[in-house]
Write a protein that holds these residues in place. Structure first.
Motif, PDB file in Angstrom:
ATOM      1  N   UNK A 143       0.854  -1.193   0.000  1.00  0.00           N
ATOM      2  CA  UNK A 143       0.000   0.000   0.000  1.00  0.00           C
ATOM      3  C   UNK A 143       0.888   1.240   0.000  1.00  0.00           C
ATOM      4  N   UNK A 144       0.548   2.207  -0.875  1.00  0.00           N
ATOM      5  CA  UNK A 144       1.402   3.373  -1.046  1.00  0.00           C
ATOM      6  C   UNK A 144       0.552   4.635  -0.991  1.00  0.00           C
ATOM      7  N   UNK A 145       1.243   5.748  -0.730  1.00  0.00           N
ATOM      8  CA  UNK A 145       0.546   7.020  -0.695  1.00  0.00           C
ATOM      9  C   UNK A 145       0.075   7.457  -2.071  1.00  0.00           C
ATOM     10  N   UNK A 146       0.813   7.115  -3.105  1.00  0.00           N
ATOM     11  CA  UNK A 146       0.453   7.470  -4.481  1.00  0.00           C
ATOM     12  C   UNK A 146       0.794   6.261  -5.348  1.00  0.00           C
ATOM     13  N   UNK A 147      -0.187   5.429  -5.561  1.00  0.00           N
ATOM     14  CA  UNK A 147       0.037   4.148  -6.215  1.00  0.00           C
ATOM     15  C   UNK A 147       0.494   4.290  -7.663  1.00  0.00           C
ATOM     16  N   UNK A 148       0.169   5.397  -8.316  1.00  0.00           N
ATOM     17  CA  UNK A 148       0.449   5.537  -9.741  1.00  0.00           C
ATOM     18  C   UNK A 148       1.725   6.317 -10.039  1.00  0.00           C
ATOM     19  N   UNK A 149       2.357   6.895  -9.034  1.00  0.00           N
ATOM     20  CA  UNK A 149       3.577   7.692  -9.249  1.00  0.00           C
ATOM     21  C   UNK A 149       4.768   6.732  -9.362  1.00  0.00           C
ATOM     22  N   UNK A 150       5.426   6.758 -10.543  1.00  0.00           N
ATOM     23  CA  UNK A 150       6.520   5.786 -10.752  1.00  0.00           C
ATOM     24  C   UNK A 150       7.674   6.031  -9.789  1.00  0.00           C
ATOM     25  N   UNK A 151       7.883   7.279  -9.376  1.00  0.00           N
ATOM     26  CA  UNK A 151       8.960   7.549  -8.431  1.00  0.00           C
ATOM     27  C   UNK A 151       8.649   6.944  -7.067  1.00  0.00           C
ATOM     28  N   UNK A 152       7.394   7.018  -6.682  1.00  0.00           N
ATOM     29  CA  UNK A 152       6.983   6.410  -5.425  1.00  0.00           C
ATOM     30  C   UNK A 152       7.150   4.896  -5.503  1.00  0.00           C
ATOM     31  N   UNK A 153       6.753   4.311  -6.631  1.00  0.00           N
ATOM     32  CA  UNK A 153       6.895   2.857  -6.800  1.00  0.00           C
ATOM     33  C   UNK A 153       8.360   2.435  -6.660  1.00  0.00           C
ATOM     34  N   UNK A 154       9.253   3.180  -7.263  1.00  0.00           N
ATOM     35  CA  UNK A 154      10.673   2.814  -7.247  1.00  0.00           C
ATOM     36  C   UNK A 154      11.324   3.059  -5.891  1.00  0.00           C
ATOM     37  N   UNK A 155      10.719   3.897  -5.085  1.00  0.00           N
ATOM     38  CA  UNK A 155      11.306   4.198  -3.778  1.00  0.00           C
ATOM     39  C   UNK A 155      11.402   2.949  -2.903  1.00  0.00           C
ATOM     40  N   UNK A 156      10.591   1.923  -3.211  1.00  0.00           N
ATOM     41  CA  UNK A 156      10.593   0.705  -2.395  1.00  0.00           C
ATOM     42  C   UNK A 156      11.643  -0.308  -2.861  1.00  0.00           C
ATOM     43  N   UNK A 157      12.218  -0.086  -4.034  1.00  0.00           N
ATOM     44  CA  UNK A 157      13.066  -1.123  -4.615  1.00  0.00           C
ATOM     45  C   UNK A 157      14.353  -1.361  -3.822  1.00  0.00           C
ATOM     46  N   UNK A 158      14.810  -0.359  -3.066  1.00  0.00           N
ATOM     47  CA  UNK A 158      16.024  -0.549  -2.274  1.00  0.00           C
ATOM     48  C   UNK A 158      15.826  -1.629  -1.214  1.00  0.00           C
ATOM     49  N   UNK A 159      14.546  -1.909  -0.872  1.00  0.00           N
ATOM     50  CA  UNK A 159      14.289  -2.960   0.120  1.00  0.00           C
ATOM     51  C   UNK A 159      14.716  -4.335  -0.383  1.00  0.00           C
ATOM     52  N   UNK A 160      14.961  -4.461  -1.683  1.00  0.00           N
ATOM     53  CA  UNK A 160      15.479  -5.721  -2.217  1.00  0.00           C
ATOM     54  C   UNK A 160      16.854  -6.060  -1.634  1.00  0.00           C
ATOM     55  N   UNK A 161      17.517  -5.065  -1.048  1.00  0.00           N
ATOM     56  CA  UNK A 161      18.829  -5.325  -0.451  1.00  0.00           C
ATOM     57  C   UNK A 161      18.725  -6.373   0.654  1.00  0.00           C
ATOM     58  N   UNK A 162      17.574  -6.443   1.312  1.00  0.00           N
ATOM     59  CA  UNK A 162      17.411  -7.406   2.410  1.00  0.00           C
ATOM     60  C   UNK A 162      17.234  -8.834   1.895  1.00  0.00           C
ATOM     61  N   UNK A 163      17.131  -8.979   0.577  1.00  0.00           N
ATOM     62  CA  UNK A 163      17.024 -10.317  -0.029  1.00  0.00           C
ATOM     63  C   UNK A 163      18.390 -10.836  -0.478  1.00  0.00           C
ATOM     64  N   UNK A 164      19.429 -10.055  -0.247  1.00  0.00           N
ATOM     65  CA  UNK A 164      20.791 -10.490  -0.571  1.00  0.00           C
ATOM     66  C   UNK A 164      21.264 -11.466   0.500  1.00  0.00           C
ATOM     67  N   UNK A 165      21.879 -12.564   0.068  1.00  0.00           N
ATOM     68  CA  UNK A 165      22.333 -13.569   1.027  1.00  0.00           C
ATOM     69  C   UNK A 165      23.832 -13.837   0.950  1.00  0.00           C
ATOM     70  N   UNK A 166      24.533 -13.174   0.038  1.00  0.00           N
ATOM     71  CA  UNK A 166      25.939 -13.505  -0.202  1.00  0.00           C
ATOM     72  C   UNK A 166      26.916 -12.808   0.729  1.00  0.00           C
ATOM     73  N   UNK A 167      26.443 -11.860   1.544  1.00  0.00           N
ATOM     74  CA  UNK A 167      27.358 -11.013   2.308  1.00  0.00           C
ATOM     75  C   UNK A 167      27.011 -11.035   3.794  1.00  0.00           C
ATOM     76  N   UNK A 168      28.015 -10.706   4.589  1.00  0.00           N
ATOM     77  CA  UNK A 168      27.830 -10.606   6.035  1.00  0.00           C
ATOM     78  C   UNK A 168      27.431  -9.194   6.454  1.00  0.00           C
TER      79      UNK A 168
END
Length: 777
Positions: free
Chosen positions: A96-121
């Motif tokens: 759920x987002x404050x502005x579902x259609x704003x592409x910048x808002x959508x991309x703001x969440x993509x950095x959370x993919x960092x928590x799916x990295x498993x190769x590093x300590x």
């Protein structure tokens, strides 16, 4: 206690295991989400990171979803260790987002993919609107929790997610599930996007960093100057410097524009950086810059980096591609060093003689000339050059070493050639590494009690194996190769074999007596590799020619087998290092009637960057805790296998006020080494032979693991608990607990050492029977 036989037939087949999994060395990465709109900011971020931290080069994970090939090429040009990782953009559509259609808002969440990295300590995230202005060393040393700078406007409870230092416990499915649940529920500050989700999940539970590590632009409102101690400046808000900036922040934006430069300007700026330059960055930026400019000084720097990494031909290539003026001594000396390392000795000699004309490079140049002469068996020439080096600089250690080697008189051989075995080994100098001094004699004990020249003909591994040496070997009963980790690329490099025995293929092929490779180790460090095909070709030929090919641990066996064709792999077998069965080999050995109430501590400092990474301060602090705790039970002493090993005593005193007596084992003879280790109660050692030698004389050990070979040995004796990584977060507590446990049950542990040793002795005896059959004895 249940034991498992380690006889050749039952020997386990160890897989090739990644070095960092054995040493526990922390894997660290930076990470950013990058798209085309923020690419200009990211390129500036990369330049600023390199120029502000020139000795730091970790993997940089680039999360992306729409980068063009040309953009990726620009990114790769600015960092040698880019790891591209495409985000799963659809995953965040359910949030759920404050502005579902704003592409910048959508991309703001993509950095959370960092928590799916498993190769590093440890992963350090950086927003692409940041610029690095200062040292990030403290961030690289962090070991606990999830660290961030609190938000500027909201007090200490909430973090700013522009910079995160994330440890492994957060790089997990469980934490990702919390993020997803919060994102899908919308139970967070929707207008804060990824930052809102993190603050909702963490609820203030994060490690607070000083504001200088994420110094937001808003702190400088009114065109205030950037504070001198700012490490990372963050251009939060809508207006970015590459888009024209914002009124009232001109001084901040000037700092950003310092790093908006051409490739040529950037490369030159990096190469002129003060302090240590990281090998990977120096090569990555220096190589194209030298090609572009032909600059001799930059070529020298890049070549020196190649030499330090063992890439000798690369060093030759880059310096050979520029014109070196006759009076530029340093580049001539570096080129000479590189040429001698690939066995182009005539060319190397010419370069080093040019370098010797300059007083500031003469001693080093003469020492290298002495080394080459010694390698080729010309002691008189070696002594002449070494003496010239000492005349220039009487304190020059390398010149003194080569003078001593050249002036030494070989022991007179007492036996007839037909009664002798030839023995290729690294014969260590006086005051050299104690373990390496002991090894050749101990290898010989594996073939019988007589280790003298009546039975043995010495062949120094580092001297060129020429036709005369070949003839001398072929006049003997056989050839034994063993006495150290000879499969290592950089101790005494040569272009003939690319490992420690300086033997050309034609002379190796011409050996017509049985060859027995005995307890050799594959000694590459974590982060070190054999990059030349020459090594593989020489190794394959050696295995083909050998009647017996035994390596000292199953880790080495797996590494070597992986380099061989299938039909040769089964020739590689397990032969424990003979130091591990010294009680069985040394004539007349008796276990000590008493032991001193001491614990001996050894640390190693060769290739310290590969051993410790960013964790040396942590290691030292944890060792200080252990020394204090163990010292309450028994006296702790420092035992130095080499002069450099004394550093642990200096550093403990300087940094932690702990004084340890130092035992200069590098001055001991072989009997004294064994006696010292037999009469102590426990040895805590970082060198391979600070574990294997005491184990071999029946003394309990704990290995400080900074090299894969330590873990290999402990795996072979099925006692991994007798080791602890130098990177272990709780090193002090773990080391103390295990040491006190051994001291409290000392008799039981000694019995266990003897039991483990018996298994290695069974293997050694079985191999000895095979060798006797080979030799017809």
């Amino acid at each position: 206690m249940t034991t498992t036989s380690l006889t050749p037939a039952a020997a386990p087949q160890a897989p090739v295991t990644a070095a960092h999994d054995l040493t526990g060395k922390r894997r660290i990465a930076f990470a950013s989400y990058v798209d085309e709109n923020y690419l200009p900011g990211f390129l500036v971020l990369l330049r600023s990171l390199a120029l502000s931290n020139p000795s730091v080069c970790e993997d940089f994970v680039v999360l992306h979803d729409d980068l063009r090939p040309g953009s990726i090429a620009k990114i790769r040009a600015l960092h040698p260790r880019i790891v591209l990782r495409r985000v799963n953009a659809e995953h965040y559509d359910s949030y759920k987002k404050g502005d579902q259609d704003n592409y910048l808002v959508r991309k703001a969440y993509f950095i959370l993919d960092v928590f799916r990295i498993r190769e590093y300590d440890t992963v350090i995230t950086l927003d692409t609107d940041m610029v690095v202005l200062g040292d990030l060393g403290e961030l690289l040393k962090l070991r606990e929790g999830l660290a961030a700078v609190p938000q500027f406007f909201y007090g200490q409870h909430k973090l700013n997610s522009g910079l995160l230092v994330i440890q492994r416990e957060y790089l997990s499915d469980a934490f990702c599930a919390k993020l997803d649940a919060t994102g899908r529920s919308g139970d967070y500050e929707l207008d804060k996007h990824d930052q809102g989700i993190l603050n909702a999940v963490l609820d203030g539970d994060f490690v607070r960093l000083d504001a200088r590590y994420n110094f937001v632009k808003r702190r400088l409102s009114g065109d205030l100057p950037v504070p001198e101690d700012t490490a990372i400046l963050h251009f939060t808000g809508r207006h970015k410097p590459w888009q024209g900036g914002e009124s009232g922040y001109s001084q901040a934006e000037e700092r950003w524009r310092e790093f908006e430069m051409s490739d040529a300007e950037f490369h030159a700026a990096y190469l002129n950086s003060s302090g240590g330059l990281h090998h990977d960055l120096l090569v990555h930026f220096g190589t194209p810059h030298v090609k572009r400019t032909g600059n001799v000084e930059y070529a020298r720097k890049v070549a020196a980096a190649h030499i330090a990494a063992g890439d000798y031909q690369d060093a030759v290539d880059i310096l050979s591609g520029v014109r070196i003026p006759l009076d530029e001594a340093w580049p001539h000396e570096v080129l000479g060093h590189a040429l001698m390392s690939v066995s182009r000795h005539d060319e190397a000699k010419a370069q080093l003689l040019l370098a010797a004309a300059a007083p500031n490079r003469a001693a080093t140049a003469y020492a290298r000339l002495a080394q080459m002469a010694w390698v080729h068996g010309d002691n008189a020439e070696a002594l002449k050059y070494a003496t010239a080096g000492l005349a220039v600089d009487p304190t020059h250690r390398s010149s003194r070493l080569w003078a001593q080697r050249a002036a030494s008189v070989p022991a007179q051989e007492l036996g007839a050639p037909e009664d002798q075995l030839a023995h290729v080994a690294f014969y260590m100098d006086r005051q050299g590494n104690a373990g390496d001094k002991l090894l050749p004699e101990t290898v010989r004990l594996g073939f019988g009690p007589d280790t003298t020249t009546r039975r043995w003909h010495s062949v120094h591994a580092h001297r060129y194996f020429d036709k005369a040496a070949l003839d001398r070997v072929n006049a003997r009963r056989g050839l034994v190769i063993g006495g150290g980790g000879l499969f290592i690329p950089d101790t005494m490099p040569n272009g003939n074999s690319a490992w420690q025995w300086n033997v050309p293929d034609e002379h190796l092929r011409a050996i017509d007596v049985p060859i027995m490779v005995y307890a050799v180790g594959f000694n590459a460090f974590d982060g070190q590799s054999y990059r030349a095909g020459r090594f593989r070709e020489s190794l394959r030929l050696l295995v083909e020619k050998s009647a017996f090919f035994g390596l000292r641990n199953h880790g080495s066996i797996a590494k070597v087998r992986a380099m061989l064709p299938a039909h040769l792999q089964d020739k590689v077998r397990f032969q424990p290092c003979p130091t591990t069965v010294s009680r069985q080999l040394v004539p007349g050995w008796t276990d000590p009637a008493y032991r001193e109430d001491t614990v001996l501590l050894n640390a190693a400092y060769d290739r310290a960057g590969l051993r410790f990474g960013h964790d040396y301060a942590h290691f030292l602090g944890e060792i200080a805790k252990a020394v204090r705790a163990i010292g309450a039970h028994t006296e702790v002493r420092c035992v130095a296998h080499s002069l450099d090993d004394e550093k642990i005593a200096f550093d403990l005193r300087r940094e932690h006020g702990i004084s340890l007596p130092v035992i200069p084992m590098y001055d001991f003879d072989n009997d004294e080494i064994r006696e010292l280790y037999a009469k102590t109660r426990l040895v805590i050692g970082m060198r391979g032979h600070a574990g294997m030698i005491p184990f071999g004389v029946g003394t309990p050990i704990i290995s400080l693991i900074s090299h894969p070979k330590m873990a290999y040995f402990l795996a072979d004796i099925e006692r991994p608990e007798w080791g602890v990584s130098v990177h272990d977060k709780n090193l002090g507590a773990v080391l103390t607990e295990r040491a006190i446990g051994i001291l409290d049950d000392h008799a039981g542990t000694v019995a266990d050492v003897h039991d483990r040793q018996r298994e290695l002795w069974k293997v050694t005896e079985a191999n000895a029977a095979d060798i006797r059959a080979i030799l017809g004895a």
